[in-house]
Motif scaffolding. Structure first.
Motif, PDB file in Angstrom:
ATOM      1  N   SER B 156      60.067  34.328  47.039  1.00  0.00           N
ATOM      2  CA  SER B 156      59.851  35.671  46.502  1.00  0.00           C
ATOM      3  C   SER B 156      59.187  35.608  45.119  1.00  0.00           C
ATOM      4  O   SER B 156      58.461  36.527  44.734  1.00  0.00           O
ATOM      5  CB  SER B 156      61.175  36.447  46.436  1.00  0.00           C
ATOM      6  N   ASP B 157      59.432  34.528  44.387  1.00  0.00           N
ATOM      7  CA  ASP B 157      58.761  34.389  43.085  1.00  0.00           C
ATOM      8  C   ASP B 157      57.253  34.244  43.274  1.00  0.00           C
ATOM      9  O   ASP B 157      56.467  34.864  42.552  1.00  0.00           O
ATOM     10  CB  ASP B 157      59.335  33.186  42.335  1.00  0.00           C
ATOM     11  N   ALA B 159      55.657  35.299  45.904  1.00  0.00           N
ATOM     12  CA  ALA B 159      55.185  36.546  46.523  1.00  0.00           C
ATOM     13  C   ALA B 159      54.783  37.574  45.465  1.00  0.00           C
ATOM     14  O   ALA B 159      53.867  38.379  45.684  1.00  0.00           O
ATOM     15  CB  ALA B 159      56.271  37.116  47.435  1.00  0.00           C
ATOM     16  N   SER B 160      55.446  37.537  44.311  1.00  0.00           N
ATOM     17  CA  SER B 160      55.130  38.517  43.260  1.00  0.00           C
ATOM     18  C   SER B 160      53.678  38.382  42.800  1.00  0.00           C
ATOM     19  O   SER B 160      53.067  39.351  42.346  1.00  0.00           O
ATOM     20  CB  SER B 160      56.088  38.354  42.076  1.00  0.00           C
ATOM     21  N   VAL B 163      51.652  40.342  45.278  1.00  0.00           N
ATOM     22  CA  VAL B 163      51.891  41.773  45.053  1.00  0.00           C
ATOM     23  C   VAL B 163      51.026  42.272  43.894  1.00  0.00           C
ATOM     24  O   VAL B 163      50.383  43.324  43.975  1.00  0.00           O
ATOM     25  CB  VAL B 163      53.390  42.023  44.779  1.00  0.00           C
ATOM     26  N   THR B 184      54.500  44.679  49.260  1.00  0.00           N
ATOM     27  CA  THR B 184      55.828  44.441  48.700  1.00  0.00           C
ATOM     28  C   THR B 184      56.159  42.963  48.869  1.00  0.00           C
ATOM     29  O   THR B 184      55.530  42.263  49.687  1.00  0.00           O
ATOM     30  CB  THR B 184      56.904  45.264  49.432  1.00  0.00           C
ATOM     31  N   VAL B 185      57.135  42.500  48.105  1.00  0.00           N
ATOM     32  CA  VAL B 185      57.588  41.116  48.253  1.00  0.00           C
ATOM     33  C   VAL B 185      58.041  40.868  49.691  1.00  0.00           C
ATOM     34  O   VAL B 185      57.739  39.816  50.268  1.00  0.00           O
ATOM     35  CB  VAL B 185      58.722  40.830  47.242  1.00  0.00           C
ATOM     36  N   ASP B 186      58.701  41.849  50.279  1.00  0.00           N
ATOM     37  CA  ASP B 186      59.150  41.669  51.668  1.00  0.00           C
ATOM     38  C   ASP B 186      57.981  41.524  52.635  1.00  0.00           C
ATOM     39  O   ASP B 186      58.072  40.781  53.619  1.00  0.00           O
ATOM     40  CB  ASP B 186      60.040  42.843  52.098  1.00  0.00           C
ATOM     41  N   LEU B 189      56.937  37.922  52.318  1.00  0.00           N
ATOM     42  CA  LEU B 189      57.923  37.010  52.910  1.00  0.00           C
ATOM     43  C   LEU B 189      57.954  37.125  54.435  1.00  0.00           C
ATOM     44  O   LEU B 189      58.241  36.153  55.129  1.00  0.00           O
ATOM     45  CB  LEU B 189      59.328  37.303  52.356  1.00  0.00           C
ATOM     46  N   ASP B 202      50.318  34.563  51.224  1.00  0.00           N
ATOM     47  CA  ASP B 202      50.256  33.668  50.059  1.00  0.00           C
ATOM     48  C   ASP B 202      48.900  32.991  49.957  1.00  0.00           C
ATOM     49  O   ASP B 202      48.660  32.256  48.993  1.00  0.00           O
ATOM     50  CB  ASP B 202      51.299  32.558  50.184  1.00  0.00           C
ATOM     51  N   THR B 282      48.958  31.649  46.205  1.00  0.00           N
ATOM     52  CA  THR B 282      49.760  32.261  45.139  1.00  0.00           C
ATOM     53  C   THR B 282      50.168  31.247  44.073  1.00  0.00           C
ATOM     54  O   THR B 282      50.100  31.539  42.880  1.00  0.00           O
ATOM     55  CB  THR B 282      51.027  32.907  45.731  1.00  0.00           C
ATOM     56  N   THR B 301      55.471  32.523  37.255  1.00  0.00           N
ATOM     57  CA  THR B 301      55.549  33.651  38.191  1.00  0.00           C
ATOM     58  C   THR B 301      56.052  34.915  37.504  1.00  0.00           C
ATOM     59  O   THR B 301      55.743  36.022  37.941  1.00  0.00           O
ATOM     60  CB  THR B 301      56.448  33.339  39.407  1.00  0.00           C
TER      61      THR B 301
END
Ligand code: ZN
Lengths: 136, 371
Positions: B156-157, B159-160, B163, B184-186, B189, B202, B282, B301
């Motif tokens: 998730s880090d 993923a930001s 985003v 979104t992060v989701d 992921l 990513d 990413t 991140t």
């Protein structure tokens, strides 16, 4: 490139030949004693051209890994686990991890062999249950 | 430094249906228009990617006989390296007006292979290709895995970063993802995994695109139509070609390239108003921010201190195989204040950081306008 077409040259031929006997070789510099892989004409530490082969112990740790979900070559079964393994002697190999679906960084691993159609073998690694450093 | 960028332009981007040669000439034409110059003013050319002799090919296409050319091949960082060589050639008097250009139609032509192309003469063909890495993606995956492990971060880090790239792309009408909803992060992921820990979102886009910049002496630049963007500094480092070669994956060439560029410009990260960093994945962004001195190791991140990849980057704007020239185009436009909704207010100094191959080559350029 298919598996029996992996190229070889005069510098790497001894390394590939040893895989037929299940021996993983490393190059060691006779001047500065540094080990290196893959085989080269010159030592990457000191530049000397006098390098000899020795057999690696076959133990190492996972520096990093990635589970590949899209085949680089069409038709290859996925997923497969690609890894950088740091041998006990120091050099790092790009390889596959077998026998583990959930590897982790710094995991101890041990050498195994995957046969190639032409009699050579590819070094791969699997988790080492006997390692004194096994962390989980 | 006494050299300036006086023109910059993109060619058509995305899925163009055009040939690479068409896109290349289009980008050059637009950049020269931007500068108020024409092909007959050009006596220096640097390009890569098209044909066996790319600069020669482009000279022929433009009908010019340049006094200086460069077709160094070093992956997507090479355009930042061309800036250094062009500045040196102009300062040495070998040529006076240099065009740096690139274009690819890889999306339209469906010419991209996820496994890459290994040259059988290289050691990698013997010792790496048999394990079937995705090239270059699996390298960035190995890097990301080690990065997350070392700093106790998770997907998730990373993923930001995707985003934030999407948010900028939604401010950039030229971006491939301009008209798409926010990420979104989701979303990141949940996207299909490609080479763990990197999923589809990513990883950079596969698009057509490219562009060009025009450089000349700062003295001549004063008489041209655009505000000159000065080349303040540059530095580079080439570190490895094989995935197994780096002893420490996290010690990238960005540290050396950045330090060399800062030293040449007598600037540091605190002087940078906007940064364009080559984001093949990413993980490239936080690691480069750390290695370039913007923040401490492991903090990349979460770092938001400097606007980064204001186009939307390779992740959401455009990735035509080699992004480096478009990083330069955006830096120039930011410094000229032309970026509309995504403009960084008052940007006077920009850092551009190219990364080529599998993190193999790093090149940093610092650009600036006078206060
Ligand atoms: Zn030596």
């Amino acid at each position: 490139m298919t598996e029996d077409e992996i190229p070889v040259d005069e510098v790497t031929a001894p390394w590939w030949d040893a895989t037929r006997d299940g021996r993983l070789l490393l190059q060691r510099c006779t001047r500065c004693a540094c080990a290196q892989h893959p085989p080269r004409l010159l030592c990457t530490a000191c530049g000397a051209g006098d390098l000899s082969f020795e057999e690696a112990t076959g133990t190492g740790i996972v520096d990093s890994f990635t589970v590949v979900h899209r085949a680089a070559v069409p038709g290859t079964a996925v997923p497969y686990v690609l890894a950088r393994v740091r041998l006990a002697e120091g050099p790092i190999l790009l390889t596959h991890l077998t026998g583990t679906a959930e590897p982790h960084c710094d995991q101890p691993v041990r050498l195994a062999w995957r046969p190639l159609p032409d009699g050579r073998r590819l070094p791969v690694f699997h988790p080492d249950p006997e390692s004194p450093w096994t962390s989980s | 430094m006494s050299v300036a960028v006086v023109g910059a332009a993109e060619c058509d981007l995305g899925r163009t249906g055009r040939s690479a040669q068409h896109l290349l000439a289009q980008g050059v034409g637009r950049a020269l228009d931007d500068a108020g110059l024409s092909p007959c003013d050009v006596d220096g050319l640097a390009t890569t990617g098209l044909g066996r002799f790319p600069a020669t090919q482009l000279a022929d296409q433009l009908g010019i006989r340049p006094a200086w050319t460069d077709s160094t091949a070093a992956g997507g960082a090479v355009f930042e390296m061309y800036v250094a060589r062009a500045a040196q050639a102009i300062e040495a008097g070998q040529c006076s007006v240099v065009v740096i250009a690139y274009a690819s139609n890889q999306r339209s032509a469906r010419s991209r292979s996820i496994g890459g192309a290994y040259d059988p003469a290289t050691p990698e063909a013997q010792f790496e290709q048999p394990y079937q890495p995705l090239w270059p993606l699996s390298y960035y995956a190995l890097l990301a895995q080690r990065y997350l492990h070392t700093y106790a971060l998770d997907r998730s880090d990373l993923a930001s970063i995707a985003v934030r790239a999407r948010a900028y792309a939604r401010l950039n009408p030229a971006a491939f993802r301009y008209a798409e909803p926010p990420l979104t992060v989701d979303d990141v992921l949940g996207a299909p995994m490609v080479s763990s820990p990197l999923g589809v979102l990513d990883c950079c886009l596969v698009t057509d695109g490219g562009g060009a910049i025009v450089l000349t002496s700062a003295a001549r630049a004063r008489h041209l139509r655009r505000e000159p963007v000065l080349v303040l500094g540059y530095g580079e480092a080439v570190t490895h070609s094989a995935m197994a070669s780096p002893d420490d994956l996290l010690a990238t060439g960005a540290a050396e390239a950045g330090a060399r560029a800062y030293a040449r410009a007598a600037l540091g990260p605190a002087d940078v108003d906007v940064a364009q960093i080559y984001d093949a994945a990413t993980v490239s962004v936080p690691l480069a921010l750390e290695q370039l001195g913007f923040c401490a190791p492991g903090e990349g991140t979460a770092f938001t201190g400097v606007p980064v990849n204001t186009t939307g980057g390779g992740l959401s704007y455009c990735h035509p195989g080699q992004l480096g020239v478009l990083l330069l185009v955006e830096a120039v436009r930011q410094l000229r204040g032309e970026c509309g909704a995504r403009q960084v207010a008052g940007a006077r100094t920009a850092l551009v950081h190219g990364i080529g191959g599998i993190g193999s080559s790093h090149a940093t350029v610092l650009l600036g306008v006078r206060p």
